[in-house]
Enzyme design. Structure first.
Site, PDB file in Angstrom:
ATOM      1  N   ASN A 196      -1.546   1.966   5.780  1.00  0.00           N
ATOM      2  CA  ASN A 196      -0.671   0.922   5.255  1.00  0.00           C
ATOM      3  C   ASN A 196      -0.229   0.084   6.439  1.00  0.00           C
ATOM      4  O   ASN A 196       0.346   0.627   7.382  1.00  0.00           O
ATOM      5  CB  ASN A 196       0.535   1.577   4.554  1.00  0.00           C
ATOM      6  CG  ASN A 196       1.623   0.581   4.222  1.00  0.00           C
ATOM      7  OD1 ASN A 196       1.353  -0.592   4.031  1.00  0.00           O
ATOM      8  ND2 ASN A 196       2.861   1.047   4.155  1.00  0.00           N
ATOM      9  N   GLY A 197      -0.521  -1.211   6.418  1.00  0.00           N
ATOM     10  CA  GLY A 197      -0.136  -2.071   7.543  1.00  0.00           C
ATOM     11  C   GLY A 197      -1.294  -2.980   7.897  1.00  0.00           C
ATOM     12  O   GLY A 197      -2.218  -3.166   7.103  1.00  0.00           O
ATOM     13  N   TRP A 209      -2.756  -2.794  -1.644  1.00  0.00           N
ATOM     14  CA  TRP A 209      -2.425  -4.203  -1.831  1.00  0.00           C
ATOM     15  C   TRP A 209      -3.227  -4.926  -0.753  1.00  0.00           C
ATOM     16  O   TRP A 209      -2.931  -4.804   0.434  1.00  0.00           O
ATOM     17  CB  TRP A 209      -0.928  -4.422  -1.648  1.00  0.00           C
ATOM     18  CG  TRP A 209      -0.476  -5.809  -1.963  1.00  0.00           C
ATOM     19  CD1 TRP A 209      -0.085  -6.287  -3.176  1.00  0.00           C
ATOM     20  CD2 TRP A 209      -0.348  -6.911  -1.042  1.00  0.00           C
ATOM     21  NE1 TRP A 209       0.252  -7.611  -3.070  1.00  0.00           N
ATOM     22  CE2 TRP A 209       0.111  -8.030  -1.782  1.00  0.00           C
ATOM     23  CE3 TRP A 209      -0.591  -7.074   0.319  1.00  0.00           C
ATOM     24  CZ2 TRP A 209       0.333  -9.266  -1.198  1.00  0.00           C
ATOM     25  CZ3 TRP A 209      -0.365  -8.310   0.899  1.00  0.00           C
ATOM     26  CH2 TRP A 209       0.095  -9.391   0.140  1.00  0.00           C
ATOM     27  N   LYS A 264       5.950  -4.249  -4.173  1.00  0.00           N
ATOM     28  CA  LYS A 264       7.403  -4.064  -4.055  1.00  0.00           C
ATOM     29  C   LYS A 264       7.890  -4.222  -2.610  1.00  0.00           C
ATOM     30  O   LYS A 264       8.900  -4.866  -2.372  1.00  0.00           O
ATOM     31  CB  LYS A 264       7.756  -2.670  -4.592  1.00  0.00           C
ATOM     32  CG  LYS A 264       9.234  -2.373  -4.649  1.00  0.00           C
ATOM     33  CD  LYS A 264       9.876  -3.046  -5.812  1.00  0.00           C
ATOM     34  CE  LYS A 264      11.373  -2.824  -5.877  1.00  0.00           C
ATOM     35  NZ  LYS A 264      12.014  -3.876  -6.669  1.00  0.00           N
ATOM     36  N   HIS A 317      18.349 -36.068  -8.658  1.00  0.00           N
ATOM     37  CA  HIS A 317      17.645 -36.548  -7.466  1.00  0.00           C
ATOM     38  C   HIS A 317      16.155 -36.231  -7.521  1.00  0.00           C
ATOM     39  O   HIS A 317      15.491 -36.202  -6.489  1.00  0.00           O
ATOM     40  CB  HIS A 317      18.277 -35.951  -6.201  1.00  0.00           C
ATOM     41  CG  HIS A 317      19.712 -36.346  -6.044  1.00  0.00           C
ATOM     42  ND1 HIS A 317      20.089 -37.607  -5.666  1.00  0.00           N
ATOM     43  CD2 HIS A 317      20.858 -35.657  -6.282  1.00  0.00           C
ATOM     44  CE1 HIS A 317      21.417 -37.672  -5.648  1.00  0.00           C
ATOM     45  NE2 HIS A 317      21.900 -36.505  -6.022  1.00  0.00           N
ATOM     46  N   GLU A 333      17.650 -17.158  -8.700  1.00  0.00           N
ATOM     47  CA  GLU A 333      17.220 -15.798  -9.033  1.00  0.00           C
ATOM     48  C   GLU A 333      16.627 -15.733 -10.451  1.00  0.00           C
ATOM     49  O   GLU A 333      15.612 -15.072 -10.680  1.00  0.00           O
ATOM     50  CB  GLU A 333      18.422 -14.843  -8.867  1.00  0.00           C
ATOM     51  CG  GLU A 333      18.174 -13.392  -9.216  1.00  0.00           C
ATOM     52  CD  GLU A 333      17.060 -12.716  -8.416  1.00  0.00           C
ATOM     53  OE1 GLU A 333      16.520 -13.305  -7.481  1.00  0.00           O
ATOM     54  OE2 GLU A 333      16.704 -11.591  -8.787  1.00  0.00           O
ATOM     55  N   GLU A 365       7.915 -14.661 -11.506  1.00  0.00           N
ATOM     56  CA  GLU A 365       7.141 -13.537 -10.973  1.00  0.00           C
ATOM     57  C   GLU A 365       6.630 -12.590 -12.047  1.00  0.00           C
ATOM     58  O   GLU A 365       5.593 -11.956 -11.858  1.00  0.00           O
ATOM     59  CB  GLU A 365       7.884 -12.784  -9.857  1.00  0.00           C
ATOM     60  CG  GLU A 365       9.065 -11.961 -10.271  1.00  0.00           C
ATOM     61  CD  GLU A 365       9.734 -11.262  -9.085  1.00  0.00           C
ATOM     62  OE1 GLU A 365       9.069 -10.917  -8.109  1.00  0.00           O
ATOM     63  OE2 GLU A 365      10.953 -11.056  -9.161  1.00  0.00           O
ATOM     64  N   ARG A 398       3.885  -0.110  -4.905  1.00  0.00           N
ATOM     65  CA  ARG A 398       3.700  -0.703  -3.579  1.00  0.00           C
ATOM     66  C   ARG A 398       2.417  -1.530  -3.475  1.00  0.00           C
ATOM     67  O   ARG A 398       2.223  -2.278  -2.510  1.00  0.00           O
ATOM     68  CB  ARG A 398       3.636   0.400  -2.519  1.00  0.00           C
ATOM     69  CG  ARG A 398       4.881   1.246  -2.461  1.00  0.00           C
ATOM     70  CD  ARG A 398       4.729   2.318  -1.417  1.00  0.00           C
ATOM     71  NE  ARG A 398       4.648   1.754  -0.097  1.00  0.00           N
ATOM     72  CZ  ARG A 398       5.685   1.527   0.696  1.00  0.00           C
ATOM     73  NH1 ARG A 398       6.894   1.817   0.281  1.00  0.00           N
ATOM     74  NH2 ARG A 398       5.519   1.011   1.893  1.00  0.00           N
ATOM     75  N   LYS A 453      12.818 -14.586 -11.212  1.00  0.00           N
ATOM     76  CA  LYS A 453      12.499 -13.496 -12.160  1.00  0.00           C
ATOM     77  C   LYS A 453      11.464 -13.968 -13.166  1.00  0.00           C
ATOM     78  O   LYS A 453      10.491 -13.286 -13.432  1.00  0.00           O
ATOM     79  CB  LYS A 453      13.742 -13.013 -12.929  1.00  0.00           C
ATOM     80  CG  LYS A 453      14.754 -12.190 -12.196  1.00  0.00           C
ATOM     81  CD  LYS A 453      14.280 -10.848 -11.728  1.00  0.00           C
ATOM     82  CE  LYS A 453      13.586 -10.947 -10.412  1.00  0.00           C
ATOM     83  NZ  LYS A 453      14.260 -10.703  -9.195  1.00  0.00           N
ATOM     84  N   CYS A 492       0.847  -1.187   0.000  1.00  0.00           N
ATOM     85  CA  CYS A 492       0.000   0.000   0.000  1.00  0.00           C
ATOM     86  C   CYS A 492       0.887   1.243   0.000  1.00  0.00           C
ATOM     87  O   CYS A 492       1.923   1.300   0.664  1.00  0.00           O
ATOM     88  CB  CYS A 492      -0.938   0.101   1.194  1.00  0.00           C
ATOM     89  SG  CYS A 492      -2.050  -1.296   1.320  1.00  0.00           S
TER      90      CYS A 492
HETATM   91  O1  M6R Z   1      12.834  -5.125  -0.125  1.00  0.00           O
HETATM   92  P1  M6R Z   1      13.376  -6.512   0.109  1.00  0.00           P
HETATM   93  O2  M6R Z   1      14.665  -6.731  -0.565  1.00  0.00           O
HETATM   94  O3  M6R Z   1      13.426  -6.856   1.564  1.00  0.00           O
HETATM   95  O4  M6R Z   1      12.310  -7.455  -0.556  1.00  0.00           O
HETATM   96  C1  M6R Z   1      12.427  -8.845  -0.503  1.00  0.00           C
HETATM   97  C2  M6R Z   1      11.520  -9.524  -1.495  1.00  0.00           C
HETATM   98  O5  M6R Z   1      10.181  -9.184  -1.246  1.00  0.00           O
HETATM   99  C3  M6R Z   1      11.852  -9.146  -2.932  1.00  0.00           C
HETATM  100  O6  M6R Z   1      13.181  -9.428  -3.241  1.00  0.00           O
HETATM  101  C4  M6R Z   1      10.935  -9.907  -3.913  1.00  0.00           C
HETATM  102  O7  M6R Z   1      11.227 -11.266  -3.871  1.00  0.00           O
HETATM  103  C5  M6R Z   1      11.075  -9.351  -5.327  1.00  0.00           C
HETATM  104  N1  M6R Z   1       9.786  -9.286  -5.943  1.00  0.00           N
HETATM  105  C6  M6R Z   1      11.943 -10.171  -6.206  1.00  0.00           C
HETATM  106  O8  M6R Z   1      12.026  -9.683  -7.491  1.00  0.00           O
END
Ligand code: M6R
Length: 611
Positions: free
Chosen positions: A99-100, A73, A606, A507, A484, A491, A27, A488, A2
């Site tokens: 927000n929270g 969100w 984010k 395995h 990673e 997501e 956000r 990517k 949010c």
């Molecule tokens: O702000 P942060 O680095 O603590 O966030 C951690 C994860 O939420 C963040 O890396 C998330 O996995 C991303 N969407 C990855 O691209």
């Protein structure tokens, strides 16, 4: 999660608020709303993106010099018009954005329902504004006091802004556990979840601390803590350029951020390495040299991409500093009574500096007496403020929800920390360090070269874009790079993808391989090269399609893989920094080809400020 923005001053509030919401949309983006104060309170809200809200209000008179907005969100209550913020009191005189999460909202709601309050949404937030209204009417307290008393009753996390029809010259903002920044102008104030909606109006900001409440008038900012003690706000200057918040000619923020990496890594290294002298300088942790010389264990806590960076850090720190490292998901660490002592060093990694699980892990480790370092990108965020020391990544604002330049900057900082500790403990020879630092200095240029693989990667993306699954395999520090790459892809393109250590394939995952399964190998010419070649053969023998990231000039893998992507030759220590680039590009192009919303993938946000 949010985004919240507020304004009080002499300008038209609506354009400031709506532009601010666009900047904060990363956000959360399932619904949005605004409140303006023009004689009485006007609240408009709409499910969908901020642009849907803009369309909804475009023909309405929106004049006001006080206003606030929210981009959501969803946590409590599905994304819908009625669950969107702002939420108002029963008499419609008070309205709130939040927000929270108010964790004890159900109990409070029950009490309020018994008193006759009627709720229009399923949210926890609406309960808070009704609670404030209830305290105000039952006790006769003024709004300021009623807010303070109500906040003392809630459990959970919040950043809130409140407007009142009866107090048109004041907005109230408060925070506990969720970020809030106040922009200080001449005869005007701004409030936002981060500084991005503020920077074009003023560079002077106050980061509100937890348990602080700000009573904001056009010409006065009064900050008190929740116990009613007046606080002196610390005004600091923002180091943020407006251009950093624009797409700058790129189709998406993600692509811009991928291409920014030569610059962001350079910024991260600036003033920190002196190759000819074989010296690493990390001002943020220099007070802790004795600790680093004697530390017997480092625990890295993080989430998502930052956790992957932590895994790369494990390889680097164990290799070059010879200190044992454990890497933990912050969300697991915080709930499993981990064994931590004051001898431990905990490194928390976070791009946003606001991730709830990482913050909780820090608090837990702190309680147990550990020393905590932060590796964070957002200057002034919560994590750098609750850690003992730390190193900023200086990657600049990362707006795309999928983390790219933050990852390479985190890995860069971890590389510096590994060398720094290694040098202080005498684990790395000075001549070796000079050699490494000389190449590290060249990494931004090598990343620039790796970006030249873009057209090739796009061709491969075209081949794989309709796949339902994808495997990413690597060994050593290329294993976290594989993780990673998979994250990517999944997501932003919604293709199911898994990262594995290449040797683990046999395995289990090998059972998945058929002619429809793309397998992406990181197969650079380093310590496990021959082993990875065997793994490639195993996939080919089962009909899988292999794309491999290889060292420039490699002919062996070229002969066996379906597709190769060459990256410049680089010392093994720095492979993750370079090999990640084509994987980011691959995910990006596949997502674009599938028509996905690259910068704002579904269901994500984010900053994950809820558990
Ligand atoms: O702000 P942060 O680095 O603590 O966030 C951690 C994860 O939420 C963040 O890396 C998330 O996995 C991303 N969407 C990855 O691209």
């Amino acid at each position: 999660m949010c985004g919240i923005v507020g304004y009080i001053g002499y300008r038209d509030a609506y354009p400031i608020v709506i532009k601010g919401l666009h900047r904060l949309e990363y956000r959360g983006y399932d619904s949005a709303g605004i409140a303006l104060l023009d004689k009485d309170l006007k609240v408009y809200k709409k499910a969908g993106k901020v642009s849907a809200l803009e369309d909804f209000v475009k023909d309405l008179p929106l004049t006001s010099t006080v206003g606030m907005g929210h981009t959501r969100w969803a946590t409590h209550g599905a994304p819908s018009d009625r669950n969107s913020h702002p939420h108002s009191s029963g008499d419609r005189k008070l309205t709130i954005i939040h927000n929270g999460i108010i964790e004890n909202y159900a109990n409070i709601k029950e009490t309020l329902l018994a008193k006759g309050h009627v709720f229009k949404s399923d949210t926890d937030t609406e309960v808070l504004i009704h609670l404030i209204e209830d305290i105000k009417t039952q006790t006769g307290l003024d709004l300021q006091e009623a807010v303070r008393v109500a906040l003392n009753k809630v459990v959970g996390a919040y950043a809130i802004v409140i407007m009142s029809a009866d107090e048109p010259d004041m907005i109230i903002a408060a925070r506990k556990g969720s970020p809030l920044v106040i922009g200080v102008g001449e005869g005007e104030y701004f409030v936002a979840s981060d500084a991005t909606p503020i920077v074009e109006y003023t560079k002077n900001v106050v980061y509100l601390n937890d348990n602080e409440i700000a009573y904001i008038h056009r010409n006065e900012l009064l900050v008190k803590n929740i116990d009613n003690t007046v606080q002196t706000p610390y005004i600091q200057e923002l180091d943020l350029k407006l251009e950093a918040l624009e797409k700058g000619g790129y189709d998406h923020f993600m692509l811009k951020e991928i291409y920014e990496q030569p610059r962001s890594i350079r910024d991260c290294l600036r003033g920190r390495i002196y190759p000819q002298q074989g010296k690493v300088q990390l001002g943020g942790i220099k007070e802790y040299v004795e600790k680093l010389k004697n530390v017997d264990r480092i625990i890295i806590v993080a989430c998502g991409t930052s956790w992957h960076a932590g895994l790369v850090g494990e390889y680097l720190i164990e290799e070059y500093a010879r200190v044992p490292v454990e890497v933990e998901y912050a969300s697991e660490f915080r709930y499993r009574n981990p064994i931590i002592t004051e001898k431990d060093l905990v490194i928390a990694i976070s791009q946003s500096g606001e991730t709830a699980d990482t913050m909780a892990a820090i608090e837990l480790a702190k309680e147990k007496g550990a020393t905590i370092f932060g590796i964070c990108n957002v200057v002034g965020a919560s994590i750098p403020r609750i850690t003992h020391a730390g190193v900023y990544t200086h990657a600049g604002p990362e707006i795309g929800v999928a983390s790219t330049k933050a990852f390479t900057a985190q890995v860069t900082v971890l590389t510096l920390i590994a060398f720094y500790i290694g040098q202080k403990r005498g684990a790395i020879k000075q001549s070796t360090l000079i050699e490494y630092l000389t190449q590290l200095d060249e990494i931004p240029t090598l990343v620039e070269q790796a970006l030249k693989s873009n057209d090739r990667v796009k061709e491969i993306a075209e081949k794989f874009k309709n796949s339902n699954n994808c495997l990413f395999l690597g060994r050593g520090s290329s294993f976290p790079v594989a993780l990673e790459g998979a994250l990517k892809l999944k997501e932003i393109s919604y293709i199911h993808a898994e990262g594995y250590p290449a040797a683990e394939m046999k395995h289990g995952p090998i059972a998945l391989i058929d002619e429809d399964m793309p397998v992406i190998f990181i197969a650079t010419k380093h310590s496990s090269y021959e082993k990875v070649i065997s793994n490639i053969q195993e996939v080919k023998a089962r009909g899988g399609q292999v794309a491999a990231i290889v060292t420039q000039g490699d002919t062996t893998v070229k002969d066996m893989a379906d597709y190769i992507i060459e990256i410049p030759e680089v010392n093994e220590a720095f492979v993750p920094l370079v090999s990640t680039i084509p994987l980011q590009l691959l995910a990006y192009h596949i997502a674009v080809m599938r028509g996905c919303n690259v910068d704002q993938p579904r269901n994500l946000a984010k900053s994950v400020t809820v558990e």
